[in-house]
Design a protein around this motif. Sequence first.
Motif, short mmCIF file in Angstrom:
data_model
loop_
_atom_site.label_atom_id
_atom_site.label_comp_id
_atom_site.label_asym_id
_atom_site.label_seq_id
_atom_site.Cartn_x
_atom_site.Cartn_y
_atom_site.Cartn_z
N UNK A 77 0.83 -1.20 0.00
CA UNK A 77 0.00 0.00 0.00
C UNK A 77 0.87 1.25 0.00
N UNK A 78 1.91 1.24 0.80
CA UNK A 78 2.83 2.37 0.84
C UNK A 78 3.53 2.56 -0.51
N UNK A 79 3.94 1.45 -1.10
CA UNK A 79 4.60 1.51 -2.42
C UNK A 79 3.65 2.08 -3.47
N UNK A 80 2.39 1.68 -3.41
CA UNK A 80 1.41 2.19 -4.37
C UNK A 80 1.21 3.70 -4.18
N UNK A 81 1.11 4.13 -2.94
CA UNK A 81 0.93 5.57 -2.67
C UNK A 81 2.12 6.38 -3.17
N UNK A 82 3.31 5.86 -2.94
CA UNK A 82 4.51 6.55 -3.42
C UNK A 82 4.52 6.62 -4.94
N UNK A 83 4.13 5.53 -5.59
CA UNK A 83 4.09 5.51 -7.05
C UNK A 83 3.04 6.50 -7.58
N UNK A 84 1.90 6.56 -6.91
CA UNK A 84 0.86 7.50 -7.33
C UNK A 84 1.33 8.94 -7.18
N UNK A 85 1.96 9.24 -6.04
CA UNK A 85 2.47 10.60 -5.83
C UNK A 85 3.52 10.97 -6.88
N UNK A 86 4.39 10.02 -7.18
CA UNK A 86 5.43 10.28 -8.18
C UNK A 86 4.80 10.52 -9.56
N UNK A 87 3.83 9.67 -9.93
CA UNK A 87 3.20 9.84 -11.24
C UNK A 87 2.43 11.16 -11.32
N UNK A 88 1.76 11.54 -10.22
CA UNK A 88 1.01 12.79 -10.24
C UNK A 88 1.93 14.01 -10.35
N UNK A 89 3.14 13.88 -9.84
CA UNK A 89 4.05 15.03 -9.92
C UNK A 89 4.82 15.07 -11.24
N UNK A 90 5.03 13.91 -11.88
CA UNK A 90 5.83 13.90 -13.12
C UNK A 90 5.01 13.68 -14.38
N UNK A 91 3.93 12.93 -14.30
CA UNK A 91 3.08 12.56 -15.45
C UNK A 91 3.86 11.80 -16.53
N UNK A 92 4.88 11.08 -16.12
CA UNK A 92 5.66 10.28 -17.07
C UNK A 92 5.01 8.91 -17.24
N UNK A 94 6.47 6.06 -17.66
CA UNK A 94 7.15 5.04 -16.85
C UNK A 94 6.63 5.04 -15.41
N UNK A 95 6.32 6.23 -14.90
CA UNK A 95 5.76 6.31 -13.55
C UNK A 95 4.33 5.79 -13.51
N UNK A 96 3.58 6.01 -14.58
CA UNK A 96 2.22 5.48 -14.67
C UNK A 96 2.26 3.96 -14.73
N UNK A 97 3.23 3.42 -15.44
CA UNK A 97 3.38 1.97 -15.53
C UNK A 97 3.71 1.38 -14.16
N UNK A 98 4.60 2.04 -13.43
CA UNK A 98 4.95 1.59 -12.08
C UNK A 98 3.74 1.66 -11.15
N UNK A 99 2.94 2.70 -11.31
CA UNK A 99 1.72 2.83 -10.50
C UNK A 99 0.75 1.69 -10.82
N UNK A 100 0.56 1.41 -12.10
CA UNK A 100 -0.35 0.32 -12.48
C UNK A 100 0.13 -1.02 -11.95
N UNK A 101 1.44 -1.25 -12.01
CA UNK A 101 1.98 -2.50 -11.48
C UNK A 101 1.77 -2.60 -9.98
N UNK A 102 2.01 -1.51 -9.27
CA UNK A 102 1.81 -1.50 -7.82
C UNK A 102 0.34 -1.72 -7.48
#
Length: 132
Positions: A77-92, A94-102
């Motif tokens: 859950x923590x990993x997913x939240x971190x991935x979501x925060x990263x994707x929301x700040x960068x919109x990349x 690769x970050x979206x893919x990491x969020x989906x995987x998490x």
Amino acid sequence: MKKYPSLTPVPKNWYLFKLTLETKIDLSTSLKSISEIDNAVESFTKIIQNSATASSPESKISNSKKKNLLPHIQQLLSKKRQARNRWQSTSMLSDKKALNQSTNSLRNTLKIYNSDKYQSYVKSLSNNKNSI
């Protein structure tokens, strides 16, 4: 209709709030210098905050769901939240893919966990214990 901010988000006992303010406020405070005024304002603010807190009912909301999760699920859950925060700040992408995987990893783990939990609950039921 304009909505004003609230000091505390829960209903208050206004009678208790008034009584608390009346007992704690000192109306004979000297206000002759700038430092006395600053101290009086700070004291008044603290009195209002303490009175509002004292006149508000106790919060009944608890984080019982989070406490019951297993440590590895909390980590996912923590990993997913971190991935979501990263994707929301960068919109990349690769970050979206990491969020989906998490998200998928957490979802699958929760499905297995809930299924196992339900299976153990069903196995624990019996006619003798009046557990139904």
